[in-house]
Design a protein around this motif. Structure first.
Motif, PDB file in Angstrom:
ATOM      1  N   LYS A   1       0.935   5.511  -0.676  1.00  0.00           N
ATOM      2  CA  LYS A   1       1.190   4.987   0.759  1.00  0.00           C
ATOM      3  C   LYS A   1      -0.129   4.963   1.219  1.00  0.00           C
ATOM      4  O   LYS A   1      -0.933   5.721   1.325  1.00  0.00           O
ATOM      5  CB  LYS A   1       2.144   6.025   1.365  1.00  0.00           C
ATOM      6  N   TYR A   2      -0.415   3.950   2.176  1.00  0.00           N
ATOM      7  CA  TYR A   2      -1.589   3.889   2.771  1.00  0.00           C
ATOM      8  C   TYR A   2      -1.869   5.089   3.752  1.00  0.00           C
ATOM      9  O   TYR A   2      -2.872   5.875   3.747  1.00  0.00           O
ATOM     10  CB  TYR A   2      -1.670   2.703   3.843  1.00  0.00           C
ATOM     11  N   SER A   3      -0.743   5.692   4.261  1.00  0.00           N
ATOM     12  CA  SER A   3      -0.669   6.853   5.077  1.00  0.00           C
ATOM     13  C   SER A   3      -1.134   7.976   4.540  1.00  0.00           C
ATOM     14  O   SER A   3      -1.447   8.952   5.024  1.00  0.00           O
ATOM     15  CB  SER A   3       0.450   6.879   5.800  1.00  0.00           C
TER      16      SER A   3
ATOM     17  N   LEU B   1      -3.666   8.082   2.289  1.00  0.00           N
ATOM     18  CA  LEU B   1      -5.202   8.129   1.729  1.00  0.00           C
ATOM     19  C   LEU B   1      -6.016   9.324   2.184  1.00  0.00           C
ATOM     20  O   LEU B   1      -6.830   9.843   1.384  1.00  0.00           O
ATOM     21  CB  LEU B   1      -5.570   6.710   2.156  1.00  0.00           C
TER      22      LEU B   1
ATOM     23  N   SER C   1      -3.744  -3.646  -2.684  1.00  0.00           N
ATOM     24  CA  SER C   1      -2.663  -3.584  -1.695  1.00  0.00           C
ATOM     25  C   SER C   1      -1.447  -4.489  -1.938  1.00  0.00           C
ATOM     26  O   SER C   1      -1.682  -5.470  -2.050  1.00  0.00           O
ATOM     27  CB  SER C   1      -3.330  -4.237  -0.507  1.00  0.00           C
TER      28      SER C   1
ATOM     29  N   ASP D   1       2.134  -1.200   3.658  1.00  0.00           N
ATOM     30  CA  ASP D   1       2.184   0.210   3.743  1.00  0.00           C
ATOM     31  C   ASP D   1       1.589   0.845   2.397  1.00  0.00           C
ATOM     32  O   ASP D   1       1.666   2.138   2.497  1.00  0.00           O
ATOM     33  CB  ASP D   1       3.531   0.805   4.047  1.00  0.00           C
ATOM     34  N   GLU D   2       1.558  -0.147   1.473  1.00  0.00           N
ATOM     35  CA  GLU D   2       1.594   0.575  -0.074  1.00  0.00           C
ATOM     36  C   GLU D   2       0.632  -0.119  -0.897  1.00  0.00           C
ATOM     37  O   GLU D   2       0.181  -1.372  -0.651  1.00  0.00           O
ATOM     38  CB  GLU D   2       3.059   0.192  -0.842  1.00  0.00           C
ATOM     39  N   LEU D   3      -0.006   0.602  -1.735  1.00  0.00           N
ATOM     40  CA  LEU D   3      -0.862   0.479  -2.644  1.00  0.00           C
ATOM     41  C   LEU D   3      -0.296   0.573  -3.977  1.00  0.00           C
ATOM     42  O   LEU D   3       0.378   1.728  -4.252  1.00  0.00           O
ATOM     43  CB  LEU D   3      -2.140   1.437  -2.448  1.00  0.00           C
TER      44      LEU D   3
END
Lengths: 343, 279
Positions: free
Chosen positions: A9-11, A13, A164, A168-170
Motif C-alpha cells: 500500500k502507498y500508505s 511506504l 503503481s 492506493d497500491e503498488l
C-alpha cells in the motif's frame, strides 16, 4: 531466481523507509534541491521526490561518487607513508525511487570498472547497493529508452521494482536475491498479488524512434565523417553537463589535495567534452576541436562499447538533452545518424 | 576482506639522479618495500604512472631494461606541473609508481634477426629499455644498429651510454643532430633522422625496425623504410596519449576503439595503419 509478485500500500511506504533506516540501511533517493532533483541520503519518505519523472542527476553516484578518495598519505622527514584506503569500505545501501533507466545504466559501469584489473571502489559499492526502481507511468519527449533496449517497465538491473497499479497500491516485483533480502525487511507490509495482473497497463507508452543495430552499425562506420560530427556539434560549448548527468558516463580524473603534512588523491568525474581532457603537455591535442570530442562521445557509447564491452553506453533517459544549455538533443542526433549515414 | 586498490602506487626511493640534457633527468628508483621489489617484474615496452605526492601522476615508459632487476629507471623532460615537481626532488626522496601497464616489445620473437633502432629526441628512453634488454641477450640477435638524432648536441640524452655503444664492436651506432645543432667538435652526422637513415642504406632482409620519435620524424621515416623494402609487420613503434588510470577505464587515451594504455603502447605499423587519426 523466479520473480515474485506482491502488493504494497502507498500508505505503508513511510513505514518501509523507516524500517530500512532503523535496521541500519542508509537510503539514497531523489530529493528536490532548489530547481534540480539530486540523489541524496534521506531519513524519511517525506523528503523523497516521487513526483518527478526523472532526477536531474543519474543514480550512478551510489557506486561512482562525483568525488572519491583513493589514496591517503602523510609526509615526514623520512619520506611518504601511505595509509591504505579500503575500496570495500562502504555500507549496504538502498537506492530507492529511481527509474528503470537508472537501474539498467549500471550495466555499462559494471563493464567498464569490472573489465581487466577490477576497480573495487566501484564494484564493492555496487555489490552493496540494492536498487528499488519505480516503473514509469509517464514519459516525456526526451525519453527514448525503448530505442536502446530498455523500457518504462524494464526490470534489468533492478532488485525490486514498484509499479503503481491503483491510487492506493503498488505492485512489487521481487527480481533478485538481493531484492528478496531487502523485501524481508518490510515483509509484514506485503500482501499477495494476483499473478494475472498486467503491469503493461500501468506504464507509459514510449515509441521506438530508431533501430539500434542500424545506429550502431552507422556510428561505427562514421569516424571519418568529419562533416557529420561538425554539423551535429556546431552548437556544443563543451560544458560537459551531458556527461555529468549521464547514468553511464564513467570517465574520470585524479587530483591530489594536500596541506604541509598530509594529503589525499581524489578520483573525480571528468568529461570527454572538455578541451583539456586529451591535451598533451607538448600542446598537441588528439581531439583538438569540439566536433572531434562530440564524435568521441557518440562513438564511445554507440561504437566502441558495443564492440568491446558488448553493451551500448546509453539508456535513453534523455538527461543529457534536458541538461544541455544549447538544446542539443541526443535522440535527434542519433536519428540523424540513422537517416543520413549510408553504409 | 580488504580489497585491492588498483590506484595505490608502490613507494619508490630516488636512488640516483642523472642530468641527461637541459631539463632532462633520469631517476633510478628502488622499491622502499624490498619484498614488493622482489615480486615486481615487467617487460620492455611497458610503462607506469609515476606520482609526486601532492601534485599527481605522470605517465612515462620504464626506461631501464627488464633484464636488470632490483630497480627501474625513468627519464623525463621537465615540461608540465608534475614533471616540474619531479625535477625539483633530490636523491633519497620518495615518489610513487603504479605499473607495469600495457603491452610489450616482443623481443622473444626477434631472436636471430637484425635489429634497427631509430629514435629522435626524448623518445630514446623507451627505446633504451629495448636496446639494453637486447644487448643483455646479445647472442640471441644478429646485427644491432642504432640511429639516434636530436635537435642539438646538448639535447642528446644518455651521452655516456652513447659513448659506450659507440665503442662496442657488436653495435653499429649512428648519431645525428639537426642542421645548425652541431658543435665544432661534433663527430657525428648532421641532418634529420630520415635523411641519415636513407644514407645508411638499411637492409630489410631479416630485420626488425623499431621507430620512436616525434610525429614529424615518424612521418618521414616510414617512407624511407618502405623504400628499402621494410614490410609493415617488420616495423614497430610505441605511442603515447594523455592518460590518468593506465588501465583502460578513465577514457582519454583511446585512438578510435583502441586504448593506448592496455592495447598498446607498442604497435606494429600494420596495426598503426588500422588506427584512425586520433593520436
Amino acid at each position: 531466481m523466479e520473480k515474485e509478485l506482491k502488493i504494497l500500500k502507498y500508505s505503508d511506504l513511510p513505514k518501509m523507509i523507516e524500517k530500512f533506516i532503523s535496521q541500519g540501511y542508509p537510503v539514497l533517493a531523489p530529493v528536490h534541491k532548489g530547481k534540480i532533483v539530486e540523489i541524496e541520503y534521506v531519513q524519511s519518505l517525506d523528503s523523497i521526490a516521487l513526483d518527478v519523472l526523472l532526477s536531474t542527476q543519474s543514480a550512478k553516484k551510489a557506486a561512482f561518487p562525483k568525488v572519491e578518495k583513493v589514496l591517503e598519505y602523510t609526509m615526514n622527514k623520512a619520506g611518504v607513508v601511505q595509509h591504505p584506503v579500503d575500496p570495500a569500505d562502504s555500507k549496504e545501501t538502498i537506492l530507492f525511487g529511481v527509474r528503470p533507466c537508472d537501474a539498467s545504466g549500471f550495466k555499462s559501469l559494471d563493464a567498464i570498472f569490472g573489465e581487466g584489473p577490477s576497480d573495487q571502489f566501484y564494484l564493492s559499492k555496487k555489490e552493496k547497493t540494492t536498487i528499488i526502481s519505480f516503473s514509469c507511468p509517464v514519459a516525456d519527449e526526451y525519453c527514448f529508452c525503448t530505442s536502446v533496449g530498455g523500457g518504462p517497465g524494464n526490470t534489468a538491473g533492478s532488485d525490486l521494482q514498484f509499479t503503481s497499479v491503483s491510487k492506493d497500491e503498488l505492485l512489487v516485483e521481487i527480481l533478485t536475491e538481493k531484492g528478496k533480502k531487502a523485501s524481508r525487511i518490510f515483509a509484514d507490509l506485503l500482501t499477495e498479488a494476483n499473478s494475472a495482473i498486467d503491469k503493461t497497463k500501468f506504464i507509459a507508452d514510449v515509441k521506438v524512434v530508431f533501430d539500434l543495430d542500424s545506429v550502431v552499425a552507422k556510428t561505427t562506420a562514421s569516424f571519418g565523417n568529419a562533416e557529420l560530427w561538425l554539423e551535429q556539434s556546431l552548437r556544443c560549448i563543451g560544458c560537459g553537463a551531458c556527461a555529468f548527468v549521464c547514468p553511464t558516463c564513467a570517465c574520470f580524473d585524479f587530483q591530489d589535495e594536500q596541506d604541509t603534512k598530509k594529503g589525499v588523491r581524489l578520483r573525480l568525474w571528468d568529461s570527454c567534452g572538455f578541451s583539456l581532457f586529451t591535451l598533451h603537455t607538448s600542446g598537441h591535442n588528439p581531439r583538438e576541436v569540439q566536433s572531434q570530442r562530440w564524435r568521441q562521445r557518440i562513438m564511445h557509447k554507440f561504437a566502441y562499447m558495443p564492440e568491446q564491452l558488448k553493451v551500448v553506453g546509453c539508456e535513453g533517459c534523455g538527461r543529457c538533452s534536458r541538461a544541455c544549455p544549447v538544446d542539443m538533443n541526443i535522440k535527434e542526433h542519433l536519428t540523424a545518424i540513422r537517416e543520413q549515414v549510408t553504409v | 576482506m580488504e580489497q585491492q586498490n588498483i590506484y595505490q602506487p608502490y613507494l619508490m626511493e630516488i636512488e640516483k639522479i642523472t642530468e641527461e640534457a637541459p631539463m632532462v633527468k633520469t631517476f633510478r628508483l628502488k622499491f622502499t618495500n624490498e619484498e614488493e621489489g622482489n615480486k615486481f617484474s615487467f617487460r620492455t615496452g611497458q610503462f607506469g604512472e609515476y606520482s609526486v605526492f601532492g601534485e599527481g601522476e605522470v605517465t612515462f615508459c620504464v626506461a631501464s631494461p627488464h633484464t636488470r632487476k632490483g630497480y627501474i629507471e625513468c627519464t623525463f623532460r621537465q615540461a608540465g606541473r608534475v614533471t616540474a615537481e619531479l625535477a625539483s626532488l633530490s636523491e633519497g626522496d620518495t615518489i610513487g609508481f603504479r605499473g607495469p601497464y600495457g603491452n610489450i616489445f616482443p623481443i622473444d620473437d626477434w631472436k636471430g634477426k637484425n635489429l634497427l633502432f631509430i629514435a629522435g629526441g626524448i623518445a630514446l628512453p623507451p627505446m633504451r629499455s629495448v636496446i639494453w634488454s637486447c644487448l643483455d641477450l646479445r647472442d640471441q640477435f644478429k646485427d644491432i644498429s642504432i640511429l639516434y638524432g636530436a635537435r642539438t648536441v646538448e639535447d642528446l640524452v644518455y651521452k655516456n651510454e652513447l659513448a659506450e655503444w659507440k665503442e662496442r664492436p657488436d653495435v653499429h651506432l649512428v648519431t645525428t643532430v639537426d642542421p645548425g645543432g652541431e658543435t665544432p667538435d661534433w663527430s657525428g652526422e648532421v641532418g634529420f633522422v630520415p635523411t641519415i637513415l636513407d644514407k645508411m642504406i638499411p637492409v630489410s632482409e631479416n630485420t626488425i625496425a623499431i621507430v620512436c620519435g616525434p610525429p614529424v620524424m615518424i612521418k618521414f621515416t616510414f617512407p624511407v623504410l618502405e623504400k628499402y623494402g621494410f614490410k609493415d609487420e617488420q616495423v614497430y613503434t610505441t605511442l603515447e596519449n594523455r592518460m590518468k588510470c593506465g588501465l583502460g577505464k578513465c577514457g582519454r587515451c583511446n585512438v578510435g576503439k583502441v586504448f593506448v594504455c592496455k592495447d598498446g603502447p607498442v604497435f606494429t605499423r600494420t596495426q598503426l595503419k588500422e588506427l584512425p587519426d586520433e593520436y
